[in-house]
Structures are given as C-alpha cells and as structure tokens.
Motif scaffolding. Structure first.
Motif, PDB file in Angstrom:
ATOM      1  N   ARG A   1       0.791  -1.279  -0.026  1.00 54.68           N
ATOM      2  CA  ARG A   1       0.182   0.114  -0.026  1.00 54.68           C
ATOM      3  C   ARG A   1       0.915   1.279   0.064  1.00 54.68           C
ATOM      4  NH1 ARG A   1      -4.636  -1.206   4.507  1.00 54.68           N
ATOM      5  NH2 ARG A   1      -5.681  -3.111   3.391  1.00 54.68           N
ATOM      6  N   ALA A   2       1.931   1.042   0.650  1.00 56.29           N
ATOM      7  CA  ALA A   2       2.963   2.333   0.735  1.00 56.29           C
ATOM      8  C   ALA A   2       3.409   2.531  -0.760  1.00 56.29           C
ATOM      9  CB  ALA A   2       4.112   2.094   1.632  1.00 56.29           C
ATOM     10  N   LEU A   3       3.885   1.387  -1.166  1.00 56.38           N
ATOM     11  CA  LEU A   3       4.372   1.932  -2.659  1.00 56.38           C
ATOM     12  C   LEU A   3       3.234   2.463  -3.660  1.00 56.38           C
ATOM     13  CD1 LEU A   3       6.874   1.225  -4.378  1.00 56.38           C
ATOM     14  CD2 LEU A   3       5.769  -0.718  -4.905  1.00 56.38           C
ATOM     15  N   ILE A   4       2.162   2.027  -3.454  1.00 48.91           N
ATOM     16  CA  ILE A   4       1.026   2.362  -4.435  1.00 48.91           C
ATOM     17  C   ILE A   4       0.741   3.836  -4.015  1.00 48.91           C
ATOM     18  CG2 ILE A   4      -1.552   2.323  -4.682  1.00 48.91           C
ATOM     19  CD1 ILE A   4      -1.209  -0.555  -4.581  1.00 48.91           C
ATOM     20  N   ALA A   5       0.766   4.231  -2.615  1.00 51.70           N
ATOM     21  CA  ALA A   5       0.503   5.601  -2.275  1.00 51.70           C
ATOM     22  C   ALA A   5       1.709   6.517  -2.633  1.00 51.70           C
ATOM     23  CB  ALA A   5       0.516   5.741  -0.796  1.00 51.70           C
ATOM     24  N   ALA A   6       2.828   6.089  -2.476  1.00 50.82           N
ATOM     25  CA  ALA A   6       3.947   6.869  -3.190  1.00 50.82           C
ATOM     26  C   ALA A   6       4.178   7.066  -4.604  1.00 50.82           C
ATOM     27  CB  ALA A   6       5.193   6.161  -2.702  1.00 50.82           C
TER      28      ALA A   6
ATOM     29  N   LEU B   1       3.661  10.820  -6.157  1.00 50.73           N
ATOM     30  CA  LEU B   1       4.485  11.404  -7.428  1.00 50.73           C
ATOM     31  C   LEU B   1       3.911  11.467  -8.619  1.00 50.73           C
ATOM     32  CD1 LEU B   1       7.363  11.672  -8.070  1.00 50.73           C
ATOM     33  CD2 LEU B   1       7.507   9.238  -8.938  1.00 50.73           C
ATOM     34  N   ALA B   2       2.794  10.831  -9.113  1.00 51.41           N
ATOM     35  CA  ALA B   2       2.069  11.097 -10.146  1.00 51.41           C
ATOM     36  C   ALA B   2       1.354  12.356 -10.207  1.00 51.41           C
ATOM     37  CB  ALA B   2       1.152   9.878 -10.574  1.00 51.41           C
ATOM     38  N   ALA B   3       0.774  12.795  -8.999  1.00 51.70           N
ATOM     39  CA  ALA B   3      -0.010  13.930  -8.819  1.00 51.70           C
ATOM     40  C   ALA B   3       1.031  15.081  -8.673  1.00 51.70           C
ATOM     41  CB  ALA B   3      -0.643  13.916  -7.235  1.00 51.70           C
TER      42      ALA B   3
END
Length: 44
Positions: free
Chosen positions: A2-7, A11-13
């Motif tokens: 989940r942390a990788l997806i959130a990061a 980053l995309a935002a």
C-alpha cells in the motif's frame, strides 16, 4: 504494498502539477531592475 501505491500516486500527482504549471507558463510582466535587499538596512 500500500505504501508503494501511495508513493506512486503522490509522485504522479506532483508530476501532473508541475506539468500543468509548465504548460500555463509564466505570467506576463517585467522584472524589476533594482536588486532585492537580502539584509535589513541599518538605521543610524
């Protein structure tokens, strides 16, 4: 995981924001010929 997806989402935002600001460009205008003061003037 989940942390990788959130990061990745963060980053995309951030990248989208930078690209948006770059596409808009700098506002029209002129820069001042006078230098900015970086210290407080001393008064006698």
């Amino acid at each position: 995981m989940r942390a990788l997806i959130a990061a990745a989402a963060g980053l995309a935002a951030a990248l989208a924001l930078v690209l948006t600001i770059t596409a808009i460009g700098a506002p029209p205008g002129e820069t001042s010929p006078e230098p900015l003061l970086t210290t407080v003037p001393k008064h006698p």
